[in-house]
Design a protein around this motif. Sequence first.
Motif, PDB file in Angstrom:
ATOM      1  N   ARG A   1      27.238  35.502  36.666  1.00 10.52           N
ATOM      2  CA  ARG A   1      25.787  35.331  36.819  1.00 10.52           C
ATOM      3  C   ARG A   1      25.174  36.414  37.704  1.00 10.52           C
ATOM      4  O   ARG A   1      24.049  36.853  37.463  1.00 10.52           O
ATOM      5  CB  ARG A   1      25.471  33.942  37.367  1.00 10.52           C
ATOM      6  CG  ARG A   1      25.656  32.864  36.312  1.00 10.52           C
ATOM      7  CD  ARG A   1      25.195  31.482  36.774  1.00 10.52           C
ATOM      8  NE  ARG A   1      25.651  30.491  35.826  1.00 10.52           N
ATOM      9  CZ  ARG A   1      26.678  29.663  36.029  1.00 10.52           C
ATOM     10  NH1 ARG A   1      27.341  29.679  37.176  1.00 10.52           N
ATOM     11  NH2 ARG A   1      27.039  28.790  35.109  1.00 10.52           N
ATOM     12  N   LYS A   2      25.923  36.873  38.722  1.00 14.42           N
ATOM     13  CA  LYS A   2      25.426  37.970  39.553  1.00 14.42           C
ATOM     14  C   LYS A   2      25.240  39.233  38.715  1.00 14.42           C
ATOM     15  O   LYS A   2      24.235  39.928  38.825  1.00 14.42           O
ATOM     16  CB  LYS A   2      26.416  38.270  40.691  1.00 14.42           C
ATOM     17  CG  LYS A   2      26.188  37.510  41.939  1.00 14.42           C
ATOM     18  CD  LYS A   2      27.082  38.054  43.036  1.00 14.42           C
ATOM     19  CE  LYS A   2      26.803  37.322  44.323  1.00 14.42           C
ATOM     20  NZ  LYS A   2      27.588  37.867  45.428  1.00 14.42           N
TER      21      LYS A   2
ATOM     22  N   GLU B   1      26.286  34.899  28.523  1.00 10.91           N
ATOM     23  CA  GLU B   1      25.448  34.442  29.637  1.00 10.91           C
ATOM     24  C   GLU B   1      24.093  35.158  29.641  1.00 10.91           C
ATOM     25  O   GLU B   1      23.075  34.546  29.935  1.00 10.91           O
ATOM     26  CB  GLU B   1      26.182  34.655  30.964  1.00 10.91           C
ATOM     27  CG  GLU B   1      25.507  34.044  32.153  1.00 10.91           C
ATOM     28  CD  GLU B   1      25.441  32.519  32.133  1.00 10.91           C
ATOM     29  OE1 GLU B   1      24.547  31.978  32.815  1.00 10.91           O
ATOM     30  OE2 GLU B   1      26.252  31.865  31.443  1.00 10.91           O
ATOM     31  N   LEU B   2      24.079  36.436  29.288  1.00  8.15           N
ATOM     32  CA  LEU B   2      22.816  37.180  29.207  1.00  8.15           C
ATOM     33  C   LEU B   2      21.950  36.655  28.058  1.00  8.15           C
ATOM     34  O   LEU B   2      20.734  36.584  28.172  1.00  8.15           O
ATOM     35  CB  LEU B   2      23.081  38.677  29.034  1.00  8.15           C
ATOM     36  CG  LEU B   2      21.854  39.577  28.921  1.00  8.15           C
ATOM     37  CD1 LEU B   2      21.000  39.515  30.189  1.00  8.15           C
ATOM     38  CD2 LEU B   2      22.286  41.008  28.642  1.00  8.15           C
TER      39      LEU B   2
ATOM     40  N   ARG C   1      30.105  32.300  38.771  1.00 12.10           N
ATOM     41  CA  ARG C   1      29.232  32.714  39.871  1.00 12.10           C
ATOM     42  C   ARG C   1      29.100  34.243  39.867  1.00 12.10           C
ATOM     43  O   ARG C   1      28.004  34.787  40.017  1.00 12.10           O
ATOM     44  CB  ARG C   1      29.831  32.209  41.184  1.00 12.10           C
ATOM     45  CG  ARG C   1      29.183  32.703  42.437  1.00 12.10           C
ATOM     46  CD  ARG C   1      29.888  32.142  43.682  1.00 12.10           C
ATOM     47  NE  ARG C   1      31.309  32.480  43.755  1.00 12.10           N
ATOM     48  CZ  ARG C   1      31.792  33.654  44.206  1.00 12.10           C
ATOM     49  NH1 ARG C   1      30.967  34.583  44.622  1.00 12.10           N
ATOM     50  NH2 ARG C   1      33.089  33.879  44.254  1.00 12.10           N
TER      51      ARG C   1
ATOM     52  N   ARG D   1      19.384  41.599  34.004  1.00 14.66           N
ATOM     53  CA  ARG D   1      18.020  41.104  33.766  1.00 14.66           C
ATOM     54  C   ARG D   1      16.984  41.850  34.606  1.00 14.66           C
ATOM     55  O   ARG D   1      15.826  41.943  34.224  1.00 14.66           O
ATOM     56  CB  ARG D   1      17.947  39.606  34.043  1.00 14.66           C
ATOM     57  CG  ARG D   1      18.622  38.798  32.969  1.00 14.66           C
ATOM     58  CD  ARG D   1      18.378  37.312  33.116  1.00 14.66           C
ATOM     59  NE  ARG D   1      19.002  36.614  32.013  1.00 14.66           N
ATOM     60  CZ  ARG D   1      19.826  35.587  32.146  1.00 14.66           C
ATOM     61  NH1 ARG D   1      20.117  35.104  33.348  1.00 14.66           N
ATOM     62  NH2 ARG D   1      20.360  35.008  31.085  1.00 14.66           N
ATOM     63  N   GLU D   2      17.417  42.368  35.753  1.00 16.71           N
ATOM     64  CA  GLU D   2      16.518  43.128  36.622  1.00 16.71           C
ATOM     65  C   GLU D   2      16.450  44.599  36.227  1.00 16.71           C
ATOM     66  O   GLU D   2      15.847  45.410  36.927  1.00 16.71           O
ATOM     67  CB  GLU D   2      16.968  42.993  38.082  1.00 16.71           C
ATOM     68  CG  GLU D   2      16.803  41.586  38.623  1.00 16.71           C
ATOM     69  CD  GLU D   2      17.531  41.382  39.949  1.00 16.71           C
ATOM     70  OE1 GLU D   2      18.050  42.366  40.526  1.00 16.71           O
ATOM     71  OE2 GLU D   2      17.587  40.226  40.404  1.00 16.71           O
TER      72      GLU D   2
ATOM     73  N   ASP E   1      21.044  45.773  29.580  1.00 18.06           N
ATOM     74  CA  ASP E   1      20.468  44.837  28.613  1.00 18.06           C
ATOM     75  C   ASP E   1      19.940  45.636  27.423  1.00 18.06           C
ATOM     76  O   ASP E   1      19.248  46.643  27.592  1.00 18.06           O
ATOM     77  CB  ASP E   1      19.333  44.078  29.302  1.00 18.06           C
ATOM     78  CG  ASP E   1      18.665  43.032  28.439  1.00 18.06           C
ATOM     79  OD1 ASP E   1      18.680  43.140  27.198  1.00 18.06           O
ATOM     80  OD2 ASP E   1      18.098  42.092  29.020  1.00 18.06           O
TER      81      ASP E   1
ATOM     82  N   ASP F   1      22.294  38.734  36.399  1.00 16.72           N
ATOM     83  CA  ASP F   1      21.030  38.893  37.141  1.00 16.72           C
ATOM     84  C   ASP F   1      20.690  40.367  37.293  1.00 16.72           C
ATOM     85  O   ASP F   1      19.539  40.771  37.138  1.00 16.72           O
ATOM     86  CB  ASP F   1      21.113  38.226  38.518  1.00 16.72           C
ATOM     87  CG  ASP F   1      21.086  36.708  38.443  1.00 16.72           C
ATOM     88  OD1 ASP F   1      20.727  36.159  37.367  1.00 16.72           O
ATOM     89  OD2 ASP F   1      21.451  36.063  39.447  1.00 16.72           O
ATOM     90  N   MET F   2      21.706  41.177  37.570  1.00 16.07           N
ATOM     91  CA  MET F   2      21.494  42.612  37.704  1.00 16.07           C
ATOM     92  C   MET F   2      20.999  43.199  36.380  1.00 16.07           C
ATOM     93  O   MET F   2      20.079  44.012  36.353  1.00 16.07           O
ATOM     94  CB  MET F   2      22.782  43.301  38.142  1.00 16.07           C
ATOM     95  CG  MET F   2      22.608  44.771  38.418  1.00 16.07           C
ATOM     96  SD  MET F   2      24.098  45.521  39.066  1.00 16.07           S
ATOM     97  CE  MET F   2      24.080  44.866  40.713  1.00 16.07           C
TER      98      MET F   2
END
Length: 164
Positions: free
Chosen positions: A16-17, A132-133, A13, A23-24, A41, A20-21
């Motif tokens: 993934r946070k 995960e990325l 969990r 990916r943004e 990234d 997400d950061m």
Amino acid sequence: MMLAINRDNPQMRLIRKAVDMLREGGIIVYPTDTVYGLGCDLFNKKGIEKIYEIKRRSRKKPLSFVCADLKDISHYALVSNFAYKVLRRYLPGPYTFVLEASREVPKILLQKRTAVGIRVPDNLICTTLVRELGNPIINTSAKIAEDEILSDPAEIQKIMKQVD
């Protein structure tokens, strides 16, 4: 935001946070097997530019990146049989290998160079983030001054807030 991720059993969990950061277009500070790394990234040009800005680093100085495993390295570098044997012996571990870049490496990292620095740290949080990325993460030490190695997550967070 600071996430306390268990180093022996990373909570997906929280991973993934962080992903997400990434990916943004965000920048994260994450543990490796040596020091904390500052990264984004691999394919986010704005993130890479931000890292150069945070570190006050010349664009002429290369950045390395973290791969999840040996198989991942072959997507981003040309690996000879001899190099593969050396990589297999020493990775995962606290080493950065300089290899000839493949066409998958973004041009912003090459700038008149044909080689890249690639790591596979022996750190479960780091490799889980990369897996995960789905692609590598830029890797540079989370030190701001040339002689100041930061090892306390709270101190790093305080400095990052000042830079932001």
